[in-house]
Design an enzyme around this catalytic site. Structure first.
Site, mmCIF file in Angstrom:
data_model
loop_
_atom_site.group_PDB
_atom_site.id
_atom_site.type_symbol
_atom_site.label_atom_id
_atom_site.label_comp_id
_atom_site.label_asym_id
_atom_site.label_seq_id
_atom_site.Cartn_x
_atom_site.Cartn_y
_atom_site.Cartn_z
ATOM 1 N N ASP A 250 0.856 -1.171 0.000
ATOM 2 C CA ASP A 250 0.000 0.000 0.000
ATOM 3 C C ASP A 250 0.900 1.231 0.000
ATOM 4 O OD1 ASP A 250 -2.253 1.605 0.027
ATOM 5 O OD2 ASP A 250 -3.239 0.507 1.637
ATOM 6 N N GLU A 456 -17.847 9.788 5.166
ATOM 7 C CA GLU A 456 -17.200 8.486 5.339
ATOM 8 C C GLU A 456 -16.297 8.218 4.140
ATOM 9 O OE1 GLU A 456 -19.984 5.238 5.318
ATOM 10 O OE2 GLU A 456 -20.959 5.909 3.479
#
Length: 712
Positions: A250, A456
């Site tokens: 990542d 969110e």
């Protein structure tokens, strides 16, 4: 081929020989230049610059025009693997067209323009507070594995030689918040939970879908940083599952080894740990794989280690045809005319229709009846483009908001007005709102409320939240107050909820006539939801997540134990169950028959049942098969999904369906993380929602169930 043509440019030569030939021609400096997502050009070898970082979670993302399909969590609500494979195939076509067009125009591609797609996200959505849960396929390992596998197959194509695009399963492993702590967090799980919940979807994508890439997670798991874990990357991924593709970190995760996890002292040690552990490529090389030369000089790694990692990443580029003449690559001639084409818009529409979940329909208020002569549209999300997009999105010149969809579908003679009424979060800023006083004078009020990607998402993107996560899963108070005020007038309210995760309603569910959860439905969301509301289609989506009653029902966010999490281990009654979703028609399950109620270990169980449409509308039911191990020697799910199927039936139609439960589905995971088939009694339940009382209370059809026994 010319005798002077190097072997790596010969498309007829064996793949491994081509890869090895290219590596043999590269200098050490050139090799290291290919170890990051952004790979430098090597002009003397005819290699253009290439960036591995591309996104296509629900359409080609961050790269200009593309078809915007519903967000992943919305696609999960379709429970339709055939549809999802078609969606992913369309996404791959658009990615191919845009890649080759860019290459023709500029001679190279940049970030987000490549064919290595960092999707799907198959993390388990274990806690609704996690802002990135919208990117996932829900809370269930089996559903996630089935839907993720379909998505990978669509992205990678069916050509025996070339990949259409290269999919990537992320984030491996045990990664689902909190976002604020993802660079420092150690996710503690038992071996049983690791192999029972967090790894099955990854295993399926590797062993069955043959996913080309796997992305490691930021966090630690069992004390080891995931991108530097020999246990995860070598023992499980390579040795147990036989993974043949490449592993990418990542973005910035290698830096976390020394900056945050503090398992190494500096960038050179972090780079060495990543390479030695099996992480072939770093996303963002600053302070990480840019230090590979120093790691070599310090004896922490060898050039053979670099060659091994480079072999894995270069192999992917060869399989994409990036070193072959374009006339040899079947996907290289896909025209730009596919990008945002009519066929893809229709596919986005179909997906949006099938993804909407009807949670309540009191007195069958939906679809809108002919005697409705006036409709008031309210809510902060009625005309909001954000709630079509979700996160990791592309851009379309054909976006239809909910309000536009309703206006376009409105029968002539029906009066319609729009008043925003409420903001997303702050009721104190509202002055002189007329909508509450007017609401009762309308035959129907359609309120577009819920969440937004502003509330969110990933850290840094959801700008109205705390690092992307929610502290409280309730509908924002401003919206709650507004709906209560509307309901107090006697207005008949249809509540349309947007959002990528569960929303607790704090009693609002009792004040409205109907509730439709639409997720983040993509560019065609407005048309799709309008057509559902007016009855052109019957809702058929099913929840891929559990909606808890309140945040108080949840274990602490930081705890990764599955105790009391998701429908598989939750003992209290939820607001809306996993797998639940109503229709405008009614279905009936009956006549479950087992071929052999007593089996020997290793035998499959076969049976039949009937499904009938006993209502007045044509519709689709998602048939769900659940299994409960009643005599397990350790902790097992209360029930687990083992199969599902979409079935379309006309009014009055009955079909007989067959099923088979394979021995693998009967296995439990023991405390050491091993699959074990124990003798004992099992229960199979077949119905239209998770087999709990709350499903029946909300109107799900009565399921059929039977017991069987496995003997030694």
């Amino acid at each position: 081929m010319s005798e002077n043509c190097p072997l790596y440019l010969n498309p007829d030569a064996p793949l491994e020989e081509r890869v090895n030939d290219l590596i043999s021609r590269m200098t050490l400096e050139e090799k290291i230049s290919q170890m990051c997502n952004s790979c430098a050009a090597i002009p003397r070898l005819g290699i253009p610059a290439y960036d591995y970082w591309s996104e296509a979670l629900h359409g080609v993302a961050r790269n200009g025009k593309a078809t915007v399909f519903p967000q992943a969590i919305s696609m999960a609500a379709t429970w339709d693997t055939e549809l999802i494979e078609r969606v992913a195939d369309a996404i791959a076509s658009e990615a191919r067209a845009k890649f080759h067009e860019t290459l023709r125009k500029f001679g190279k591609t940049d970030i987000y323009q490549g064919l290595t797609i960092w999707s799907p996200n198959i993390n388990i959505f274990r806690d609704p507070r996690w802002g990135r849960g919208q990117e996932t396929w829900g809370e269930d390992p089996y559903l996630t594995g089935e839907m993720g596998t379909a998505f990978v197959r669509g992205l990678q194509g069916k050509d025996p030689r070339y990949l259409k695009t290269a999919a990537c399963a992320k984030h491996y492993a045990v990664h689902s918040g909190p976002e604020k702590e993802r660079h420092t967090f150690n996710a503690i799980v038992t071996r049983r939970e690791l192999f029972d919940t967090y790894l099955p979807a990854f295993k399926k994508l590797v062993t069955e879908a043959k996913v080309e890439a796997v992305m490691g997670a930021y966090n630690r798991t069992l004390g080891e940083p995931c991108c530097g874990s020999p246990y995860l990357l070598k023992e499980i991924l390579r040795n147990q599952w036989g993974f043949k593709g490449h592993v990418v970190s990542d973005c910035g995760a290698i830096n976390d080894f020394h900056l945050h996890h503090q398992v190494t002292k500096d960038g050179a040690e972090s780079a060495a740990l990543g390479i030695k552990s099996g992480c072939d490529m770093a996303c963002i090389c600053t302070y990480s794989y840019e230090n590979l030369t120093e790691a070599l000089n310090r004896g922490l790694i060898t050039e053979e280690d670099i060659d091994h990692a480079l072999r894995n990443t270069l192999r992917t580029r060869f399989k994409l045809g990036l070193f072959d003449p374009q006339e040899k690559v079947p996907y290289a001639h896909i025209s730009m005319s596919v990008v945002g084409c009519e066929a893809h818009r229709k596919l986005a529409y179909e997906t949006a229709v099938k993804s909407a979940v009807l949670l309540k329909n009191h007195n069958h208020i939906l679809p809108v009846k002919p005697d409705v002569k006036s409709i008031l549209i309210v809510g902060p999300n009625a005309g909001n483009v954000h709630v079509l997009l979700g996160n990791y999105y592309g851009l379309s010149d054909s976006m239809t908001t909910f309000m536009e969809g309703l206006v376009g579908r409105l029968p002539e003679g029906v009066r319609m007005e729009f008043m925003p009424g409420s903001l997303l979060t702050d009721s104190k800023k509202i002055k002189n709102d007329w909508s509450v006083a007017s609401a009762a004078s309308f035959d129907l009020v359609i309120a577009f409320m819920g969440l937004s990607p502003l509330l969110e998402g990933e850290e840094g993107e959801a700008i109205l939240s705390d690092n992307g996560d929610r502290e409280d899963i309730a509908l924002p108070k401003a919206q709650q107050e507004y709906i209560r005020d509307l309901a107090a007038t006697g207005a008949k309210i249809v509540l349309v909820l947007t959002g990528g995760s569960a929303i607790a309603l704090n009693g609002i569910e009792d004040l409205v006539e109907a509730i439709l959860w639409v997720g983040y439905p993509g560019q065609e969301g407005g048309r799709a939801i309008a057509d559902l509301i007016f009855g052109d289609h019957s809702p058929s989506g099913k929840l891929p997540i559990t909606f808890p009653v309140s945040t108080d029902q949840l274990p602490p966010f930081r705890e990764y134990s599955m105790k009391e999490r998701t429908y598989r281990y939750m003992t209290s009654s939820p607001l809306f169950p996993f797998g639940f979703g109503l229709s405008y028609t009614q279905f009936e399950y009956k006549n479950l028959q087992l071929e052999h109620p007593v089996l020997s270990a290793g035998e499959a169980l076969r049976g039949t049942f009937e499904l009938a449409n006993v209502g007045e509308y044509e519709g689709e039911e998602v048939v769900q098969v659940y299994l409960s191990d009643l005599e397990a020697s350790t902790i097992v799910p209360l029930q687990k999904l083992i199969s599902f199927q979409r079935v379309r039936l006309k009014p009055g139609e009955t079909v007989q369906l067959s099923f088979a439960i394979q021995p693998e589905a009967m296995m439990m995971i023991d405390d050491e993380g091993n699959p074990v088939l124990e003798p004992g009694k099992f229960k199979v339940t077949i119905g239209g929602a998770a087999p709990i009382q709350r499903s029946l209370d909300l109107g799900a059809p009565q399921p059929v169930q039977a017991y069987f026994e496995v003997k030694r």
